[in-house]
Enzyme design. Structure first.
Site, PDB file in Angstrom:
ATOM      1  N   ASP A   1       0.952  -4.650   3.742  1.00 43.82           N
ATOM      2  CA  ASP A   1       2.206  -3.956   4.041  1.00 43.82           C
ATOM      3  C   ASP A   1       2.033  -2.451   3.850  1.00 43.82           C
ATOM      4  OD1 ASP A   1       5.277  -4.050   4.370  1.00 43.82           O
ATOM      5  OD2 ASP A   1       5.038  -2.898   2.518  1.00 43.82           O
TER       6      ASP A   1
ATOM      7  N   GLN B   1      12.698  -7.566   3.809  1.00 47.36           N
ATOM      8  CA  GLN B   1      11.906  -7.057   2.679  1.00 47.36           C
ATOM      9  C   GLN B   1      12.850  -6.390   1.667  1.00 47.36           C
ATOM     10  OE1 GLN B   1       8.451  -3.768   1.755  1.00 47.36           O
ATOM     11  NE2 GLN B   1       8.188  -4.932   3.633  1.00 47.36           N
TER      12      GLN B   1
ATOM     13  N   ARG C   1       8.176   6.544 -10.526  1.00 50.50           N
ATOM     14  CA  ARG C   1       8.694   5.429 -11.322  1.00 50.50           C
ATOM     15  C   ARG C   1       9.552   5.889 -12.496  1.00 50.50           C
ATOM     16  NH1 ARG C   1       3.254   1.964 -11.751  1.00 50.50           N
ATOM     17  NH2 ARG C   1       2.426   4.079 -12.008  1.00 50.50           N
TER      18      ARG C   1
ATOM     19  N   GLY D   1       1.777  -4.475  -5.088  1.00 47.26           N
ATOM     20  CA  GLY D   1       1.101  -3.179  -4.975  1.00 47.26           C
ATOM     21  C   GLY D   1      -0.076  -3.134  -5.929  1.00 47.26           C
TER      22      GLY D   1
ATOM     23  N   TYR E   1       4.813   6.300   3.942  1.00 47.24           N
ATOM     24  CA  TYR E   1       3.951   6.370   2.756  1.00 47.24           C
ATOM     25  C   TYR E   1       2.890   7.460   2.965  1.00 47.24           C
ATOM     26  CZ  TYR E   1       5.971   1.770   1.629  1.00 47.24           C
ATOM     27  OH  TYR E   1       6.832   0.735   1.349  1.00 47.24           O
TER      28      TYR E   1
ATOM     29  N   TYR F   1       9.518  -7.039  -2.388  1.00 43.84           N
ATOM     30  CA  TYR F   1       8.765  -5.855  -2.823  1.00 43.84           C
ATOM     31  C   TYR F   1       9.008  -5.575  -4.296  1.00 43.84           C
ATOM     32  CZ  TYR F   1      12.550  -2.176  -2.187  1.00 43.84           C
ATOM     33  OH  TYR F   1      13.663  -1.376  -2.248  1.00 43.84           O
TER      34      TYR F   1
ATOM     35  N   THR G   1       0.808  -1.224   0.000  1.00 38.74           N
ATOM     36  CA  THR G   1       0.000   0.000   0.000  1.00 38.74           C
ATOM     37  C   THR G   1       0.844   1.279   0.000  1.00 38.74           C
ATOM     38  OG1 THR G   1      -0.213  -0.005   2.407  1.00 38.74           O
ATOM     39  CG2 THR G   1      -1.919  -1.186   1.190  1.00 38.74           C
ATOM     40  N   TRP G   2       1.989   1.235  -0.641  1.00 36.30           N
ATOM     41  CA  TRP G   2       2.724   2.488  -0.865  1.00 36.30           C
ATOM     42  C   TRP G   2       1.822   3.435  -1.662  1.00 36.30           C
ATOM     43  CZ3 TRP G   2       8.000   2.712  -4.050  1.00 36.30           C
ATOM     44  CH2 TRP G   2       8.491   4.022  -4.015  1.00 36.30           C
TER      45      TRP G   2
HETATM   46  N1  LIG Z   1      10.535  -1.554   1.630  1.00 34.70           N
HETATM   47  C1  LIG Z   1      10.641  -0.725   0.620  1.00 34.70           C
HETATM   48  O1  LIG Z   1      11.570   0.083   0.548  1.00 34.70           O
HETATM   49  C2  LIG Z   1       9.611  -0.799  -0.461  1.00 34.70           C
HETATM   50  C3  LIG Z   1       9.862  -0.191  -1.706  1.00 34.70           C
HETATM   51  C4  LIG Z   1       8.899  -0.335  -2.700  1.00 34.70           C
HETATM   52  C5  LIG Z   1       7.725  -1.012  -2.435  1.00 34.70           C
HETATM   53  N2  LIG Z   1       7.492  -1.557  -1.196  1.00 34.70           N
HETATM   54  C6  LIG Z   1       6.236  -2.267  -0.876  1.00 34.70           C
HETATM   55  O2  LIG Z   1       5.972  -3.205  -1.896  1.00 34.70           O
HETATM   56  C7  LIG Z   1       4.707  -2.921  -2.496  1.00 34.70           C
HETATM   57  C8  LIG Z   1       4.754  -3.328  -3.939  1.00 34.70           C
HETATM   58  O3  LIG Z   1       5.808  -2.698  -4.649  1.00 34.70           O
HETATM   59  P1  LIG Z   1       5.538  -1.650  -5.843  1.00 34.70           P
HETATM   60  O4  LIG Z   1       4.199  -1.097  -5.711  1.00 34.70           O
HETATM   61  O5  LIG Z   1       6.727  -0.765  -5.866  1.00 34.70           O
HETATM   62  O6  LIG Z   1       5.673  -2.554  -7.137  1.00 34.70           O
HETATM   63  P2  LIG Z   1       4.773  -3.718  -7.808  1.00 34.70           P
HETATM   64  O7  LIG Z   1       3.941  -4.371  -6.813  1.00 34.70           O
HETATM   65  O8  LIG Z   1       5.749  -4.506  -8.585  1.00 34.70           O
HETATM   66  O9  LIG Z   1       3.896  -2.881  -8.855  1.00 34.70           O
HETATM   67  C9  LIG Z   1       2.741  -2.190  -8.470  1.00 34.70           C
HETATM   68  C10 LIG Z   1       2.170  -1.457  -9.679  1.00 34.70           C
HETATM   69  O10 LIG Z   1       1.949  -2.384 -10.732  1.00 34.70           O
HETATM   70  C11 LIG Z   1       0.724  -2.121 -11.375  1.00 34.70           C
HETATM   71  N3  LIG Z   1      -0.147  -3.294 -11.175  1.00 34.70           N
HETATM   72  C12 LIG Z   1      -0.332  -3.987 -10.028  1.00 34.70           C
HETATM   73  N4  LIG Z   1      -1.177  -5.008 -10.229  1.00 34.70           N
HETATM   74  C13 LIG Z   1      -1.514  -4.966 -11.531  1.00 34.70           C
HETATM   75  C14 LIG Z   1      -2.342  -5.771 -12.337  1.00 34.70           C
HETATM   76  N5  LIG Z   1      -2.956  -6.849 -11.840  1.00 34.70           N
HETATM   77  N6  LIG Z   1      -2.497  -5.429 -13.634  1.00 34.70           N
HETATM   78  C15 LIG Z   1      -1.851  -4.353 -14.152  1.00 34.70           C
HETATM   79  N7  LIG Z   1      -1.046  -3.555 -13.435  1.00 34.70           N
HETATM   80  C16 LIG Z   1      -0.882  -3.867 -12.129  1.00 34.70           C
HETATM   81  C17 LIG Z   1       0.143  -0.877 -10.760  1.00 34.70           C
HETATM   82  O11 LIG Z   1       0.577   0.210 -11.580  1.00 34.70           O
HETATM   83  P3  LIG Z   1      -0.341   1.510 -11.766  1.00 34.70           P
HETATM   84  O12 LIG Z   1      -0.243   2.220 -10.460  1.00 34.70           O
HETATM   85  O13 LIG Z   1       0.352   2.228 -12.904  1.00 34.70           O
HETATM   86  O14 LIG Z   1      -1.723   1.036 -12.076  1.00 34.70           O
HETATM   87  C18 LIG Z   1       0.810  -0.852  -9.402  1.00 34.70           C
HETATM   88  O15 LIG Z   1       0.919   0.449  -8.890  1.00 34.70           O
HETATM   89  C19 LIG Z   1       4.465  -1.432  -2.207  1.00 34.70           C
HETATM   90  O16 LIG Z   1       3.097  -1.081  -2.272  1.00 34.70           O
HETATM   91  C20 LIG Z   1       5.019  -1.344  -0.813  1.00 34.70           C
HETATM   92  O17 LIG Z   1       4.095  -1.857   0.114  1.00 34.70           O
HETATM   93  C21 LIG Z   1       8.430  -1.459  -0.227  1.00 34.70           C
END
Ligand SMILES: NC(=O)c1ccc[n+]([C@@H]2O[C@H](COP(=O)([O-])OP(=O)(O)OC[C@H]3O[C@@H](n4cnc5c(N)ncnc54)[C@H](OP(=O)(O)O)[C@@H]3O)[C@@H](O)[C@H]2O)c1
Length: 319
Positions: free
Chosen positions: A52, A170, A222, A273, A57, A198, A20-21
């Site tokens: 998460d 993570q 991004r 996410g 965030y 992540y 949920t970032w």
């Molecule tokens: N610990 C850390 O430093 C850190 C860093 C990064 C992330 N995180 C955590 O990890 C989570 C996930 O990482 P992330 O959001 O960076 O990357 P991700 O999960 O790889 O990608 C999420 C993005 O992919 C797209 N998406 C997701 N599901 C989809 C689907 N079924 N069909 C089409 N597009 C889809 C969406 O883009 P659109 O928004 O363009 O629709 C979404 O915003 C975050 O929310 C956070 O909780 C932690």
């Protein structure tokens, strides 16, 4: 949905965790609170029990949205949040935790994580022993149930583990970002530390939705992701062209293929996410996709078309 034990704790987590970032709004564009709440509930309805978030965030906005969305089912869900790298002194951690508890509308956090090691982003260094002392105190008080690290190297993880039980790491981890495999992964597997991957869809790239000429809107962080830079982006598109027929043959989406690949690794869950309910439901369904050895070998080869050209820097963005 599949369920795993979190580290050496007694917590059971869903193998697909909702990230949920996005819910925090900051660094993303076009995020709507009502839509986010719908996405969280859709994930829950599809079997996801683990969520998460982080104090960072949207300065607590993500935590507040999550807490409100799940307050009626608190006893059925596992909430993971994080304290940021600039608040790692003993008193700061205690204060941050209390704030997160309030934001999340709960009296315990299931998994409390150090978001980035101290000293990240040019911040002041705090000995990890001091931060762990605060984490241990919170755990003894029942305010948190497990302790995790995020963005820690193997060396940093080993150091932290000297001062208390660490149940999770993570790191960024996807078919296009595999640094953890050469660093902390074996240590985690040997020491029963769960890997919470992540950006498992490489921030949406692995869903195939961003074409060769994609430009992010102003304010979408991004655009700073190194995979989206010209030197890598062409190879990413070539790899996606080769992944597409594999997903089609299996009758799954590219995003589900990417998540299933992450889940095929030992002790590894995926934090997916999502901004919409449809995305959240599709992502949850990836827990039911199993990949044959042959498909995994093909994907491994395709992923290396991208990862072989990345440098040693494990951080995904050029902020
Ligand atoms: N610990 C850390 O430093 C850190 C860093 C990064 C992330 N995180 C955590 O990890 C989570 C996930 O990482 P992330 O959001 O960076 O990357 P991700 O999960 O790889 O990608 C999420 C993005 O992919 C797209 N998406 C997701 N599901 C989809 C689907 N079924 N069909 C089409 N597009 C889809 C969406 O883009 P659109 O928004 O363009 O629709 C979404 O915003 C975050 O929310 C956070 O909780 C932690």
């Amino acid at each position: 949905m599949q369920f795993d034990t979190l580290g050496k704790s007694e917590l059971k987590i869903s193998s697909i965790i909702m990230g949920t970032w996005q819910a925090g709004k900051e660094m993303w564009v076009g995020i709507d609170d009502t839509q986010t709440t719908g996405a969280i509930r859709a994930a829950l309805d599809a079997g996801v029990t683990t969520f998460d978030t982080a104090e960072a965030y949207g300065k607590g906005h993500s935590e507040r949205i999550l807490g409100a969305a799940l307050s009626d089912v608190r006893d059925r869900v596992v909430l993971a949040t994080k304290v940021f790298a600039n608040r790692l002194k003993f008193d700061q951690v205690i204060e941050a935790c209390h704030k997160s508890l309030k934001n999340l509308k709960t009296d315990y956090i299931d998994l409390y994580q150090i978001h980035w090691p101290s000293g990240s982003f040019g911040g002041k260094k705090v000995p990890v022993e001091e931060t762990m002392a605060a984490m241990n105190k919170l755990k003894a008080q029942g305010k948190i149930r497990a302790i995790g690290m995020s963005n820690f190297s193997r060396v940093q993880l080993e150091e932290a583990a000297q001062f208390g039980p660490v149940d999770s790491l993570q790191p960024p981890y996807s078919l296009f970002w595999r640094h953890v495999e050469n660093d902390a992964m074996s240590y985690c597997v040997e020491n029963k530390i769960t890997i919470l991957a992540y950006s498992p869809m490489a921030q949406g790239l692995l869903t195939g939705k961003f074409g060769p000429n994609h430009q992010f809107q102003k304010g979408d962080h991004r655009s700073k992701n190194r995979l989206f830079q010209p030197e890598n982006y062409q190879r990413v598109q070539q790899a996606l062209t080769r992944l597409r027929p594999i997903a089609d043959n299996l009758g799954v989406s590219l995003g589900q293929l990417a998540l299933a690949w992450v889940l095929s690794h030992p002790r590894t869950c995926a934090i997916a996410g999502a901004r919409t309910a449809d995305q959240a439901a599709l992502n949850a369904a990836a827990a039911g996709v199993s990949l044959s050895e042959k498909v995994l070998r093909q994907m491994d080869e395709i992923g290396h078309l991208v990862t072989n050209y990345l440098d040693e820097n494990p951080v995904m963005w050029r902020f």
